[in-house]
Enzyme design. Sequence first.
Site, mmCIF file in Angstrom:
data_model
loop_
_atom_site.group_PDB
_atom_site.id
_atom_site.type_symbol
_atom_site.label_atom_id
_atom_site.label_comp_id
_atom_site.label_asym_id
_atom_site.label_seq_id
_atom_site.Cartn_x
_atom_site.Cartn_y
_atom_site.Cartn_z
ATOM 1 C CG MET A 4 -1.883 12.842 -7.099
ATOM 2 S SD MET A 4 -0.480 13.980 -7.163
ATOM 3 C CE MET A 4 0.896 12.843 -7.382
ATOM 4 C CG ASP A 62 1.286 19.242 1.068
ATOM 5 O OD1 ASP A 62 1.829 20.344 0.867
ATOM 6 O OD2 ASP A 62 1.807 18.155 0.791
ATOM 7 N N GLY A 121 -8.139 7.140 1.959
ATOM 8 C CA GLY A 121 -7.578 5.992 2.658
ATOM 9 C C GLY A 121 -7.126 6.312 4.068
ATOM 10 C CG ASP A 181 8.118 9.605 2.343
ATOM 11 O OD1 ASP A 181 8.539 9.329 3.475
ATOM 12 O OD2 ASP A 181 8.847 9.939 1.395
ATOM 13 N N PRO A 225 -1.186 9.377 5.404
ATOM 14 C CG PRO A 225 -2.301 7.341 5.422
ATOM 15 C CD PRO A 225 -1.034 8.010 5.888
ATOM 16 C CE LYS A 259 2.672 22.917 -5.182
ATOM 17 N NZ LYS A 259 3.659 21.889 -4.960
#
Length: 475
Positions: A383, A248, A412, A303, A225, A270
Amino acid sequence: MALYPLFADLRSRAVLVVGGGAVAERKAGRLLAAGALVTVGAPELSAGLREKAARGVVRHLCGRFEPHWLDGAWLVVAATGDADVNRRIAECAERRRVLVNVVDDAVLSSFHVPAVVERAPLVVAISSGGAAPALASHVRGRIEALLEPSLGALATLAQRWRGRLRERLPDAAARRRFFERCLLGPVADLLRRGRAEAAEAELARALAGPAAAPQGSVVLVGAGPGDPGLLTLAALRALGTADVILHDRLVSAEVLALARRDAEAIDVGKRVGGHRSQQDEIHALMLFHARAGRRVVRLKAGDPFVFGRGGEELEFLRAHGVAYEVVPGITAALACAAYAGVPLTHREHAQSARLVTAHCRDSLDTLDWPALAAERQTLAVYMGVAGLETLRARLLEHGRAPGTPFALVENGSRREQRVVTGTLAELPERARAHAVQAPALLILGEVAALAQCLHWFGAPPLGRATEPIREARAA
């Protein structure tokens, strides 16, 4: 103190250990593992040393130290716990030109026992010259995390093939290039996956044939995270050997900082309402770099297999013949709950937990709302910040109690983590009041109330105590 690093071959060579306690037993064990012929001198022996002496594994000299004990010894270890006796041993050893290690006394020692990282036959030894043994142990731990266990098998394989490598590639530079291209590439990858026979076959094929273009591969790595301390050792190793990292948007800068310095990092995140790298573009990048012979790390927040589209990416790689592996990461539901002090399950409040994604209206419409509205379970909603109004309406419509506690965990595990708490009836309003932004995970269920009393990381939750908290405190 400047020390000369030395790896000593003690096979069938006599070594004396003076002392019979736990420290002497530990020292004798390491020496026996190296093949030394160990004699232990002491009035009394620990249970472990007595057992070894009874079996003839070590020879026991009963009594207090005598200089003649040093006869024929290549090394001596003084571990009596008596400073005067240890000093006498060191003086006698110095006169006889026998190397001595006095436990916890660097000044009297003529050799030091280093902190060791062992991937037999590969051994890494670390010494602080006696200045700070605890620091040497700390460095050992850091190196231990970086060196994968399969390196021992790789070293054994290289040792077995050393003669054939020298014969086939007499030039040292050519051998080095072959080692970097083959042994540290596909052969090491196969050993890491436990495929020893395939690794040896690949080495034989590469050595027999003409120099082939390097084969690329892709590793899907879960970055967790955000807290870099939550990375697995396998993830660190993958980042340390990557040529290209496709990451990401939510992968933290602290995690990226752990990657190999000269690796090319490409942001393929994204973003809603902004630049968007479509999934097929990510597929194309993985394929392009892998076919160019590069080691690609596809670095995903959380993950890869929990709402990370990892399955789609593996299907693509398999269809195009690209070698791949997966390094799991700590998913957001586990990490955010833990860092907010919320147990996802609890004997009194929740016997199950569900992981749900709610990133768009279409995904909300496909959920099993009657099942999600059941009591005594925890919902971890990924999300879902943009769909809180719909989420509340559907859960209330299907019978979830308005007073059900929630905890919204924003960022988090990161330094800027915030936790907003309340009840289902007021969920969207409280989120707006505190301007909650993605990334945020919603935890809904009786256990969410425990965030008020069990929080331990960052600022206290923004909310008020609810009934289940008082019940938990009373219990």
